[in-house]
Design an enzyme around this catalytic site. Structure first.
Site, PDB file in Angstrom:
ATOM      1  N   THR A 237      35.998  38.355  11.140  1.00 48.93           N
ATOM      2  CA  THR A 237      35.556  37.381  10.128  1.00 48.93           C
ATOM      3  C   THR A 237      35.369  38.124   8.802  1.00 48.93           C
ATOM      4  O   THR A 237      34.944  39.276   8.794  1.00 48.93           O
ATOM      5  CB  THR A 237      34.227  36.745  10.573  1.00 48.93           C
ATOM      6  OG1 THR A 237      34.477  35.973  11.750  1.00 48.93           O
ATOM      7  CG2 THR A 237      33.647  35.830   9.503  1.00 48.93           C
TER       8      THR A 237
ATOM      9  N   THR B 186      38.424  40.444   4.190  1.00 50.91           N
ATOM     10  CA  THR B 186      39.514  41.374   4.528  1.00 50.91           C
ATOM     11  C   THR B 186      40.297  40.830   5.722  1.00 50.91           C
ATOM     12  O   THR B 186      41.536  40.820   5.719  1.00 50.91           O
ATOM     13  CB  THR B 186      38.951  42.775   4.861  1.00 50.91           C
ATOM     14  OG1 THR B 186      37.918  43.099   3.916  1.00 50.91           O
ATOM     15  CG2 THR B 186      40.033  43.828   4.792  1.00 50.91           C
TER      16      THR B 186
ATOM     17  N   ALA C 270      34.771  45.567   7.909  1.00 52.47           N
ATOM     18  CA  ALA C 270      33.479  46.260   8.051  1.00 52.47           C
ATOM     19  C   ALA C 270      32.803  46.295   6.695  1.00 52.47           C
ATOM     20  O   ALA C 270      33.455  46.191   5.653  1.00 52.47           O
ATOM     21  CB  ALA C 270      33.682  47.675   8.575  1.00 52.47           C
TER      22      ALA C 270
ATOM     23  N   LYS D 184      28.503  46.347  10.355  1.00 49.49           N
ATOM     24  CA  LYS D 184      29.184  45.065  10.243  1.00 49.49           C
ATOM     25  C   LYS D 184      28.151  43.944  10.228  1.00 49.49           C
ATOM     26  O   LYS D 184      26.988  44.160  10.520  1.00 49.49           O
ATOM     27  CB  LYS D 184      30.126  44.860  11.439  1.00 49.49           C
ATOM     28  CG  LYS D 184      31.397  45.698  11.339  1.00 49.49           C
ATOM     29  CD  LYS D 184      32.417  45.341  12.397  1.00 49.49           C
ATOM     30  CE  LYS D 184      32.688  43.875  12.567  1.00 49.49           C
ATOM     31  NZ  LYS D 184      33.080  43.147  11.368  1.00 49.49           N
TER      32      LYS D 184
ATOM     33  N   GLY E 103      28.009  41.512   7.545  1.00 51.58           N
ATOM     34  CA  GLY E 103      27.754  40.926   6.230  1.00 51.58           C
ATOM     35  C   GLY E 103      28.045  39.440   6.203  1.00 51.58           C
ATOM     36  O   GLY E 103      27.407  38.679   5.481  1.00 51.58           O
ATOM     37  N   GLY E 104      28.996  39.021   7.041  1.00 50.62           N
ATOM     38  CA  GLY E 104      29.348  37.595   7.117  1.00 50.62           C
ATOM     39  C   GLY E 104      28.572  36.864   8.200  1.00 50.62           C
ATOM     40  O   GLY E 104      28.784  35.667   8.421  1.00 50.62           O
TER      41      GLY E 104
ATOM     42  N   GLU F 208      31.736  39.326  16.922  1.00 45.47           N
ATOM     43  CA  GLU F 208      32.607  40.454  16.544  1.00 45.47           C
ATOM     44  C   GLU F 208      32.413  41.631  17.496  1.00 45.47           C
ATOM     45  O   GLU F 208      33.366  42.332  17.834  1.00 45.47           O
ATOM     46  CB  GLU F 208      32.310  40.881  15.105  1.00 45.47           C
ATOM     47  CG  GLU F 208      32.792  39.859  14.085  1.00 45.47           C
ATOM     48  CD  GLU F 208      32.353  40.152  12.665  1.00 45.47           C
ATOM     49  OE1 GLU F 208      33.015  39.672  11.747  1.00 45.47           O
ATOM     50  OE2 GLU F 208      31.344  40.851  12.471  1.00 45.47           O
TER      51      GLU F 208
END
Ligand code: 5RP
Length: 229
Positions: A34, A37, A91, A102, A104-105, A111
């Site tokens: 997710t 990137t 990342a 990881k 941030g989203g 994940e």
């Protein structure tokens, strides 16, 4: 961030995504992460699927699932899979020993499941994500709501200054119906030890330290593709 920086960063994300997608082959079951990137990678995969590539995928978030399906990529139920051939994710920070932050989203739990199931867990990144030591980016922690205060206090004992994640003034709720605490541990000398300590806290569903789980990081610096493995 200035527009030029953003454009350069996006160009690096796209290059890393294109390099990663080359590792996907016919018949693969692919784990999809997710974030901005990974979105480049999903779009590149979508193009290859239109050209005839035969794959199935598992998604780490509702938004990834919707994007992948809109591009004709078949999504399987993550909870029914024993293994993924390959996964591609982003990342927030990585070191050259392949330790990551990881989440941030806010998709860190799924994940982590995807990375754990993957025979070839690939992380793609622009050059801004490479750090000597993890910790400038806070460590996201997914918490079951009724354990919120307990987990918050236990993390404080480990030196983490937590903040409940909000977006536009509203409490952020994960795809799993949980809360995120973003915890500042300062620069982290021993990520494996902190990861193990966090894993001991009841009610903490997952944290954003990904240790010994990544096969390779593919980074673009704008000129070259650099692979850390
Ligand atoms: C989402 C993540 C992302 O991979 C991470 O936040 C990086 O995002 P981006 O590619 O947008 O910089 O862990 O939970």
């Amino acid at each position: 961030m200035a527009t030029t920086d953003r454009t350069q960063q996006d160009a690096q994300k796209l290059s890393a995504a294109r390099a990663a997608v080359k590792f996907v082959k016919d018949g693969d079951v692919v784990g999809l992460g997710t974030g901005s990137t990974t979105t480049f990678a999903i779009k590149e995969l979508g193009k290859r699927v239109k050209e005839g590539l035969q794959i199935k995928a598992a998604a780490s978030s509702i938004r990834t699932q919707e994007l992948a399906e809109s591009l004709g990529i078949e999504i399987l139920d993550l909870g029914r899979l024993s293994q993924l051939d390959i996964s591609i994710d982003g990342a927030d920070e990585f070191t050259d020993s392949l330790d990551l932050i990881k989440g941030g989203g806010g998709a860190l739990f799924r994940e982590k499941i995807i990375a754990s199931l993957s025979k070839n867990a690939i992380i793609i990144a622009d050059a801004s994500k490479k750090v000597k030591k993890l910790g400038a980016f806070t460590v996201p922690v997914e918490v079951i709501p009724l354990a919120y205060q307990y987990v918050f206090d236990q993390m404080h004992k480990l030196g983490g200054k937590g903040i409940l994640r909000t977006v536009a003034g509203q409490t952020f709720i994960t795809d799993n119906g949980n809360l995120i605490i973003d915890a500042d541990f300062g620069l982290i000398d021993d990520p494996a030890k902190l990861s193990a300590d966090l894993n001991q806290i009841n009610g903490l569903l997952a944290h954003g330290l990904f240790i010994n789980i990544t096969s390779k990081v593919i980074m673009s610096d704008g000129e070259d593709i650099i692979i850390f493995e």
